[in-house]
Enzyme design. Structure first.
Site, PDB file in Angstrom:
ATOM      1  NE  ARG A 104      -2.608   1.157   3.611  1.00  0.00           N
ATOM      2  CZ  ARG A 104      -3.492   1.289   4.610  1.00  0.00           C
ATOM      3  NH1 ARG A 104      -4.782   1.460   4.332  1.00  0.00           N
ATOM      4  NH2 ARG A 104      -3.091   1.211   5.863  1.00  0.00           N
ATOM      5  CG  ASP A 146      -4.068   2.504  11.385  1.00  0.00           C
ATOM      6  OD1 ASP A 146      -5.039   3.210  11.752  1.00  0.00           O
ATOM      7  OD2 ASP A 146      -4.151   1.691  10.446  1.00  0.00           O
TER       8      ASP A 146
END
Length: 567
Positions: A177, A463
């Site tokens: 990603r 996160d």
């Protein structure tokens, strides 16, 4: 005769005209930042920077309309794409037919990459985005790690324990990603401007690793990617151009690159068919990026006092707008013959409390059973300890099939309207949640500034996406003076700057007690506290928490590469 010693020139990267490297020189990094690799990245940046700038301006323009009262919705102009049954995405490659359990984590540290690949998951998504603090060191070590992982040579030695880590016989399939379109890479300049971060991430990884996938060229054998933070199909169109340019330059067939798009913004849920249509030769489906989706709901409706979020813990998939989003994603993906991936299980094992650990695992099992019954083909886990429980749920339901793309599922008959996707969430708003958001936000931001983008806090893996929820929820409540329940009796108080100031002071003291006075003093907690408080009380909501903080982790080393230092 005396001789004059000449100092050796400092080592530097071998750059090319118009490209400067301002990050620290490292011999290992130099094997990634080769002249040819940099030429590839620079060419991508130059070709697509105009389209990226236009897309970012259109994002801002759309937000101005939402601030003025317009609601997101399906685009009448693209109705033929949505309603047509004449198109579908390219067939799912056998290499990624089974994606029942995917684990996510940062591309660095090296030990974590090896453990994720050996975790028993079908896929490991190596992250340069929300789970990685984009320091120069993290980004470049991540590229080295992934190159070695693709080559099968990645190892790591724990010198304290005398333990060697290496890949097992059946590692997970690697997806990567890159960062979102909005993030720059300030350590790499192209024609005097910061390079587009995701093109640096994608370009370096693709350039060094595409040859490993050459045997399956044109048949979707990789490389594989996850694409974050898109809001419109025009942004998918840019990725299509990037993929086609990369495939042409590498001499591999169209469709070799496959990518799953994270549907993690509210505007994107109304563009799912259009996004898949743009990427139909390269699509590997869509994913419910549900934490960022909650963040985006608040961000989109930041000017609307009638759209206040309840406590973060209450905004789950049982909320009507969240359930509708999931069902529409499944229905759309299966109609177009690609994977519909479920969301993140953010729980982590609780080692010192068996009862609490079992309760957490039961929550995971229930969530994943809901996903697979609805029609999801796979799902995400934040920790290897969750994989056996999740795999048991999915494998048990699928009964030997790799996915349920061709099956009748609960989502098939779902009728999802604009009103379903926009329904305001319900639930209580409390002072305790304001406290918890502040504590999580400060602790996460302190870790991010220190170089860690994936942080275990209070039995959850946090996160940037989950930290964003903490930030924007605080901002929304303060901006609109939300009524908050306080204490056992549910006394009502208003969210104000004065209340926030008091809570920040108290929560900073609590954080210091939790981490220890010495760690608090040596860390970046005070800096994080000031920044988080400033963002929560700002007159205007900042686009991204990490975009504001990014300049604090940029470290320039002039002379590391560029015109004065060419080899």
């Amino acid at each position: 005769m005396a001789t004059t010693a000449t100092a050796a020139a400092p080592p530097c990267y071998d750059t090319l005209e118009g490209v400067e490297i301002l990050g620290r020189y490292d011999p290992g990094f130099a094997t990634i930042l080769t002249r040819d690799a940099l030429a590839f990245v620079a060419a991508l940046h130059r070709e697509f920077r105009g389209a990226v700038r236009y897309a970012m301006e259109r994002r801002r323009e759309a937000q101005r309309r939402y601030d003025a009262g317009e609601l997101p919705g399906f685009d009448p102009a693209t109705r033929p794409v949505r309603e047509s049954d004449s198109w579908s995405c390219a067939p799912v490659p056998p290499a990624i037919a089974d994606r029942t359990v995917e684990i996510t984590g940062p591309a660095d540290p090296r030990k974590m990459v090896i453990n994720a690949l050996n975790s028993g998951a079908k896929v490991f998504m190596a992250d340069f985005e929300d789970a990685l603090s984009p320091t120069w060191e993290n980004l470049m070590r991540g590229q080295v790690n992934l190159r070695d992982a693709v080559a099968g040579t990645i190892t790591w030695r724990d010198v304290v324990r005398g333990k060697e880590y290496r890949l097992g016989d059946r590692p997970a399939t690697l997806f990567v990603r890159p960062r979102g379109w909005h993030l720059p890479e300030a350590h790499v300049l192209v024609d005097g401007e910061p390079a587009i971060g995701c093109l640096v991430d994608f370009g370096l990884y693709f350039f060094h690793n595409h040859a490993a996938f050459r045997a399956g060229q044109g048949r979707g054998f990789g490389p594989f990617f996850y694409l974050p933070k898109m809001e419109h199909s025009r942004e998918a169109r840019i990725w299509k151009g990037v993929f086609e340019r990369a495939e042409k330059e590498a001499g591999i067939g169209r469709g070799s690159i496959r990518a799953t798009v994270l549907v993690e913004t509210l505007p994107a849920v109304f563009q799912m068919d259009e996004i898949l249509h743009e990427l139909r030769h390269h699509s590997a489906g869509l994913n419910c990026g549900r934490w960022d989706y909650i963040f985006s709901y608040v961000k989109t409706f930041r000017a609307r006092p009638d759209r206040l979020l309840p406590d973060r813990a209450l905004v789950g998939m049982s909320q009507h707008f969240m359930r509708s989003y999931s069902l529409l994603l499944i229905k759309t993906c299966h109609r177009r013959r690609v994977h519909a991936m479920g969301g993140m299980a953010a729980q982590i094992p609780i080692k010192d409390d068996a009862a609490a650990n079992e309760a957490a695992m039961e929550l995971v099992r229930k969530d994943k059973l809901r996903e697979v019954r609805a029609g999801h083909d796979g799902t995400w886990a934040a920790h290897p300890g969750l994989i056996p429980a999740i795999r048991e749920v999915f494998v048990g339901h699928l009964a030997g099939k790799p996915n349920q793309i061709a099956d009748a599922t609960a989502a098939d008959d779902a009728v999802v309207t604009e009103d379903d996707l926009l329904q305001p969430p319900r639930g209580a708003r409390t002072v305790e949640a304001l406290r918890h958001n502040t504590r999580v936000g400060v602790r996460y931001l302190a870790a991010w500034l220190a170089g860690s983008g994936s942080v275990p806090l209070y039995n959850l893996m946090e996160d940037a996406a989950t930290a964003e929820i903490s930030r924007v929820q605080n901002w929304q409540w303060l901006r609109h003076g939300a009524a908050l329940e306080h204490g056992p009796g549910g006394v009502e108080v208003r969210a104000t700057r004065e209340l926030m100031a008091r809570l920040v002071e108290e929560e900073m003291a609590r954080v210091e007690a939790e981490v220890g006075a010495e760690a608090f003093r040596r860390g970046r907690y005070a800096e994080a506290g000031r920044m988080f408080c400033r963002q929560c009380t700002a007159p205007e909501l900042g686009d991204f928490l990490t975009l504001d903080a990014y300049n604090l982790i940029v470290v320039h080393h002039p002379g590391a590469g560029g015109s004065p230092c060419k080899l």
